[in-house]
Design a protein around this motif. Structure first.
Motif, mmCIF file in Angstrom:
data_model
loop_
_atom_site.group_PDB
_atom_site.id
_atom_site.type_symbol
_atom_site.label_atom_id
_atom_site.label_comp_id
_atom_site.label_asym_id
_atom_site.label_seq_id
_atom_site.Cartn_x
_atom_site.Cartn_y
_atom_site.Cartn_z
ATOM 1 N N MET A 8 0.824 -1.197 0.000
ATOM 2 C CA MET A 8 0.000 0.000 0.000
ATOM 3 C C MET A 8 0.866 1.258 0.000
ATOM 4 N N LEU A 9 1.968 1.228 0.750
ATOM 5 C CA LEU A 9 2.825 2.411 0.807
ATOM 6 C C LEU A 9 3.591 2.576 -0.496
ATOM 7 N N ARG A 10 4.037 1.446 -1.052
ATOM 8 C CA ARG A 10 4.900 1.510 -2.228
ATOM 9 C C ARG A 10 4.111 1.750 -3.506
ATOM 10 N N ALA A 11 2.998 1.022 -3.629
ATOM 11 C CA ALA A 11 2.297 1.081 -4.909
ATOM 12 C C ALA A 11 0.781 1.107 -4.736
ATOM 13 N N PRO A 12 0.242 2.199 -4.234
ATOM 14 C CA PRO A 12 -1.217 2.270 -4.133
ATOM 15 C C PRO A 12 -1.836 2.262 -5.529
ATOM 16 N N LYS A 13 -2.983 1.570 -5.668
ATOM 17 C CA LYS A 13 -3.575 1.438 -7.002
ATOM 18 C C LYS A 13 -4.473 2.621 -7.351
ATOM 19 N N GLN A 14 -5.241 3.076 -6.369
ATOM 20 C CA GLN A 14 -6.280 4.055 -6.681
ATOM 21 C C GLN A 14 -5.738 5.498 -6.657
ATOM 22 N N PRO A 15 -6.266 6.335 -7.566
ATOM 23 C CA PRO A 15 -5.823 7.744 -7.603
ATOM 24 C C PRO A 15 -6.045 8.453 -6.257
ATOM 25 N N TYR A 16 -7.187 8.129 -5.578
ATOM 26 C CA TYR A 16 -7.461 8.804 -4.308
ATOM 27 C C TYR A 16 -6.365 8.486 -3.291
ATOM 28 N N THR A 17 -5.976 7.221 -3.212
ATOM 29 C CA THR A 17 -4.927 6.839 -2.268
ATOM 30 C C THR A 17 -3.627 7.557 -2.618
ATOM 31 N N ARG A 18 -3.331 7.611 -3.928
ATOM 32 C CA ARG A 18 -2.109 8.299 -4.331
ATOM 33 C C ARG A 18 -2.164 9.764 -3.931
ATOM 34 N N SER A 19 -3.360 10.393 -4.018
ATOM 35 C CA SER A 19 -3.454 11.807 -3.636
ATOM 36 C C SER A 19 -3.232 11.966 -2.137
ATOM 37 N N LEU A 20 -3.679 10.972 -1.346
ATOM 38 C CA LEU A 20 -3.404 11.019 0.095
ATOM 39 C C LEU A 20 -1.905 10.938 0.345
ATOM 40 N N TRP A 21 -1.269 10.049 -0.384
ATOM 41 C CA TRP A 21 0.180 9.837 -0.225
ATOM 42 C C TRP A 21 0.975 11.070 -0.651
ATOM 43 N N ALA A 22 0.406 11.810 -1.620
ATOM 44 C CA ALA A 22 1.180 12.901 -2.219
ATOM 45 C C ALA A 22 1.152 14.175 -1.386
ATOM 46 N N VAL A 23 0.186 14.270 -0.463
ATOM 47 C CA VAL A 23 0.127 15.515 0.302
ATOM 48 C C VAL A 23 1.396 15.637 1.117
ATOM 49 N N ARG A 24 1.644 16.835 1.539
ATOM 50 C CA ARG A 24 2.857 17.090 2.297
ATOM 51 C C ARG A 24 4.086 17.096 1.400
ATOM 52 N N SER A 25 3.841 17.376 0.116
ATOM 53 C CA SER A 25 5.012 17.480 -0.732
ATOM 54 C C SER A 25 5.377 18.951 -0.912
ATOM 55 N N ILE A 26 4.589 19.858 -0.289
ATOM 56 C CA ILE A 26 4.927 21.275 -0.409
ATOM 57 C C ILE A 26 6.273 21.523 0.272
ATOM 58 N N ARG A 27 7.156 22.126 -0.423
ATOM 59 C CA ARG A 27 8.438 22.512 0.175
ATOM 60 C C ARG A 27 8.794 23.886 -0.347
ATOM 61 N N LYS A 28 8.727 24.877 0.518
ATOM 62 C CA LYS A 28 9.116 26.202 0.090
ATOM 63 C C LYS A 28 10.555 26.415 0.526
ATOM 64 N N PRO A 29 11.434 26.866 -0.341
ATOM 65 C CA PRO A 29 12.794 27.148 0.122
ATOM 66 C C PRO A 29 12.781 28.346 1.067
ATOM 67 N N GLY A 30 13.556 28.291 2.141
ATOM 68 C CA GLY A 30 13.586 29.391 3.092
ATOM 69 C C GLY A 30 14.300 30.596 2.523
ATOM 70 N N GLU A 31 13.704 31.761 2.739
ATOM 71 C CA GLU A 31 14.342 32.986 2.283
ATOM 72 C C GLU A 31 14.504 33.912 3.468
ATOM 73 N N GLY A 32 15.607 34.622 3.524
ATOM 74 C CA GLY A 32 15.818 35.560 4.621
ATOM 75 C C GLY A 32 15.423 36.964 4.209
ATOM 76 N N SER A 33 15.462 37.881 5.180
ATOM 77 C CA SER A 33 15.228 39.275 4.880
ATOM 78 C C SER A 33 15.834 40.090 6.008
ATOM 79 N N ALA A 34 16.504 41.176 5.671
ATOM 80 C CA ALA A 34 17.149 41.984 6.709
ATOM 81 C C ALA A 34 16.151 42.941 7.340
ATOM 82 N N ASP A 35 15.037 43.176 6.653
ATOM 83 C CA ASP A 35 14.040 44.146 7.128
ATOM 84 C C ASP A 35 13.147 43.494 8.185
ATOM 85 N N LYS A 36 13.277 43.914 9.428
ATOM 86 C CA LYS A 36 12.527 43.263 10.491
ATOM 87 C C LYS A 36 11.238 44.015 10.798
#
Lengths: 335, 538
Positions: free
Chosen positions: B246-274
């Motif tokens: 189930m973890l490696r090869a889910p068959k259904q699109p819905y399961t795959r969408s559950l597995w795919a969440v949490r793929s958001i990755r924003k690169p960290g950016e700094g700023s000198a203006d506080k």
């Protein structure tokens, strides 16, 4: 509860009682009417005699002086002499108190043993016929004025059916030498079951009248809090543990549901004191309530002051007792 | 591979109705479920998928407002659909036990833990009153509870949430049941606590060879607990397979969408203006100190994640920043100016520029106000707008949160969880703030909905340049949204810096524990983590 906390709670009583005594003193002094004039009534007496009476009762002094005199004596346990009885107020009150306590206790017992089971049944069988009847009944219970309901009971049971006496605590033939001054107990201690039944027949109507509003309120509170508790997860969970329904109701639900009932019962017991004045007057019950009503009519200042102070003390102690009971029922609460 | 005789529980075409909006709806639409002796089945899905309802049905139980309408539920040959109440009572607690999500709510507050632990055992005649205590102590020890000899003498409010959850597992184990239904048992716990509770539960299940149904919405957790996984959605089965597959090869699109969440990755950016600086803040509730010398900066247009377990002082820091709790020492600077310590001393402009969004969108809105009133109120209050101007602004705000004008006259009760949180975001935006404090704003939501909210917040930041202080205990959320991270523990800042620096080694001790405690979606993670944390401790 720690001893320090207990002492602290008791010390809190002092300002309360002081406040009550000031308020009572001011109110009674502001009330129109003069005790001496009431005592004189239609008798013809001279101005000197009247002045002597006034001096004798201490009423010739200015108000503030009378207040501090009262307070100073009260602290030493001396509440003065009843104008009317010419005996220490304390003695007069002590004489009448057992009748009132007996009546209140019976009313309280009637209220508790009917209200709690009724409330539980109404909650378990929500929207059933029992629930509806109990709801309508409790609405009537809080709405019916005690003096009217009492008279109604008297007319039915004493006048029409003639199965219960009209007034008093006990019949002449049943009078006995007092031991505890509680007639229901004394008659049994003296081995007089006939007198016990006589005393019971006298107390039943006033006790029902007195306890009715309290029964109504406690039933509502028990029903509401029982419904609330029955919705809690731990009650559902108790079912998942495979416990029987009665065990869930009484061991898991009722103990928690009684918490609000206890605090309301304590406050309502305090209000029985007020109800006593009306019920005792209607049923000719020789207790403190009737004494206070009579004393107010004749402006018997010392007695009214002492009695109200006693009421206040009882009220505060009842609440204190409720707090202690609370900690027994609810381990999350510490005093 | 296994014979029919191994089957402990067999549910066939189970149908359950739920009562809502004055009528019955089918909420479980014919689900089959088979569980063998000693096997752990994971039930996963979003909230409303019917996981808990199905789990309770395994005990022949319909929760209040539900009714079993069809199918059969055979537990060891007994049909629970048709069994009498007495028959079911004899099974429940004795042979089928239940572990609830909130142990705090499921324990009776008025009775001691010991009495509750052994109650059903004694009632079912499995335990004798004289040896019940020993049994309980043995179970407390097995569940790794502190001072097992005296643990049971306490009341539920006297122990921590993690201990209570373990006590509940101990209670479920008391009769050595054949089946335990675990209903989201670790959802309410901190990650650092969760690891130990998971380990204790799994250990107990293995040791007594108990079969279990493990209900959760957390895929990483189920991967540690279950032999097989069944995915549910809207009361229907999507698919079922063994955990590895189930973890490696889910068959259904819905399961795959559950597995795919949490793929958001924003690169960290700094700023000198506080935009905001928290300087040496020490704060207390009464005499109990909660924060000690807390300092961190919020760069303009960036997101600072404040992470830590419950009781670490995260939300208290937010209360100090908003002026709800004046600090005993230190202070907050906003755009280079000192902010008054308490609300009363702050100007309306100060108040407008710092807004807050809460965890429970439900309780943060007046249930009697429409969306128009909820969002319109700050527009009127801060900008003195009226009538058509307010309406225009409210429409604009609704567009920003990807909802339309059809929502204007709805009440909060008519919105889904995600929509409610969106309305709360719009209300905060209505003040046109520079800083928004988000206090666990996604914790109460399903993962798919969480993702939607996080994406929305990130887009709004890009469009409007607003800065976020993002309070959370969830490391996945931190990874997704933050630029900088502040790690708090017991009222102090233990580590702070750019996201990439904090999330990669070397870590401060507490940060390491926190990061290593977040379950990952792979079989065997729990064993490795326990081994690693054990080494670390030793």
């Amino acid at each position: 509860m720690s001893l320090a906390r207990l002492i602290e709670r008791l010390l809190q009583l002092i300002p309360v009682l002081l406040g009550v005594s000031v308020i009572v003193f001011v109110m009674i002094t502001l009330t129109p009417g003069d005790p001496v004039e009431i005592m004189i009534g239609d008798q013809n007496i001279t101005a000197e005699q009247e002045a002597a009476m006034r001096e004798d009762l201490g009423l010739d002094r200015p108000v503030h002086e009378r207040f501090f005199l009262f307070l100073g004596n009260a602290v030493q346990g001396d509440f003065g002499e009843s104008f009317y009885h010419r005996r220490p107020v304390i003695d007069v009150i002590a004489e009448r108190l057992p009748a009132t306590i007996e009546l209140s206790l019976v009313a309280l017992i009637i209220a508790l043993v009917t209200a709690i089971p009724l409330g539980v049944v109404a909650a378990i069988k929500k929207n059933s016929m029992t629930d509806r009847l109990a709801t309508v009944g409790s609405l009537l219970g809080v709405s019916l004025p005690g003096f009217w309901f009492g008279i109604l009971l008297l007319m039915l049971f004493a006048v029409q059916l003639q199965i219960l006496p009209v007034s008093g605590r006990i019949g002449f033939s049943s009078e006995i030498e007092p031991i505890t001054h509680f007639l229901l107990i004394d008659t049994l201690l003296r081995g007089r079951p006939d007198a016990f039944l006589d005393a019971l027949s006298h107390i039943i109507l006033p006790a029902i009248t007195l306890g009715l509003p309290m029964t109504a309120i406690l039933m509502r509170v028990t029903r509401t809090s029982m419904l609330e508790v029955m919705r809690q997860d731990y009650v559902t969970f108790a079912e998942a543990k495979g416990l029987r329904r009665n065990r869930i109701l009484f061991r898991h639900a009722l103990k928690n549901a009684l918490i609000p009932t206890v605090s309301v019962a304590a406050i309502e017991t305090g209000s029985l004191l007020g109800g006593n004045m009306i019920v005792e007057t209607v049923f000719g019950w020789p207790g403190l309530g009737r004494l206070v009503v009579e004393s107010i009519f004749v402006r018997n200042y010392p007695l009214v002051q002492a009695a109200v102070l006693f009421y206040a003390l009882t009220y505060v102690m009842l609440n204190f007792l409720a707090d202690i009971l609370y900690t027994v029922l609810n381990p999350r609460v510490k005093l | 591979m296994s014979s029919e005789a191994d089957i402990l529980l067999r549910m066939r075409d189970v149908r359950i109705d739920g009562f809502a909006d004055e009528q019955w709806h089918e909420i479980i639409k014919g689900v089959d479920l088979t569980l063998r002796k000693g096997e752990v089945l994971g039930l996963i899905g979003e909230s409303g998928a019917g996981k808990s309802t199905l789990g309770l049905a395994a005990m022949g139980f319909a929760r209040p407002g539900c009714r079993l309408t069809g199918g059969e539920i055979l537990f060891d040959g007994v049909d629970l659909m048709r069994a009498s109440e007495r028959q079911k009572q004899r099974l429940r607690g004795a042979r089928i036990a239940y572990v609830a999500q909130s142990a705090a709510a499921a324990f009776n507050p008025a009775h001691r833990l010991l009495d509750q632990t052994v109650e059903s055992g004694i009632r079912h005649g499995v335990l004798r009153p004289d040896n019940a205590r020993e049994t309980a102590v043995e179970l407390y020890r097995a569940m790794d509870l502190p001072d097992p000899e005296h643990f049971g003498d306490r009341f539920p409010h006297q122990v921590s949430g993690g201990q209570l959850q373990r006590a509940m597992t101990a209670m479920a184990m008391a009769c050595r049941p054949d089946l335990i239904v675990f209903d989201e048992p670790t959802t309410a716990l901190d990650v650092t606590t969760q690891v130990n509770v998971l380990a204790a539960m799994r250990g107990a299940v293995k040791r007594f060879d108990t079969a279990a149904i493990y209900i959760t919405h957390d895929l990483a957790v189920v991967a540690q607990m279950a032999d097989r996984i069944k995915v549910l959605r809207h009361g229907e089965e999507i698919e079922e397979a063994d955990t590895e597959t189930m973890l490696r090869a889910p068959k259904q699109p819905y399961t795959r969408s559950l597995w795919a969440v949490r793929s958001i990755r924003k690169p960290g950016e700094g700023s000198a203006d506080k935009v905001l600086e928290v300087r040496g803040v020490t704060a207390a509730y009464g005499t109990r100190p909660v924060l000690e010398d807390v300092s961190f900066d919020v760069p303009r247009g960036r997101t600072v994640a404040v992470v830590g377990e419950s009781g670490s002082g995260k939300s208290t820091a937010a209360r100090v920043i908003t002026g709800l709790l004046p600090p005993t020492d230190g202070g907050v600077r906003f755009n280079g100016q000192d902010l008054a310590p308490d609300l009363a001393g702050r100007s309306k402009e100060d108040l407008r520029r710092i807004q807050m969004i809460y965890q429970m969108a439900d309780t943060a809105m007046n249930p009697r106000q429409t969306v128009r009133e909820i969002i319109g109120r700050p527009v009127q209050f801060y900008f003195a707008k009226t009538g058509a101007e307010v309406d225009a602004r409210v429409s604009e705000l609704l567009q920003m949160i990807e909802l339309d004008d059809s929502f204007l006259d709805r009440l909060p009760g008519e919105l889904s969880g995600g929509q409610k949180q969106r309305i709360c975001i719009a209300r905060a935006l209505a003040a046109d703030p520079e800083v928004i404090i988000c206090d666990e704003v996604t914790s109460a939501l399903d993962q798919i909905v969480q993702d939607g909210i996080l994406k929305l917040l990130m887009r709004l930041q890009k469009d409007l340049g607003v800065s976020y202080i993002f309070i959370t205990h969830d490391i996945a959320t931190v990874r997704a949204i933050s630029d900088e991270i502040v790690v708090m523990y017991q009222g102090r800042v233990v580590e702070k810096g750019m996201k990439e620096d904090i999330l990669s080694p070397p870590h401060a001790d507490y940060t390491a524990l926190l990061l290593s405690s977040v379950p990952e979606m792979e079989v065997g993670w729990l064993d490795r983590t326990l081994a690693a944390q054990g080494d670390g401790a030793a």
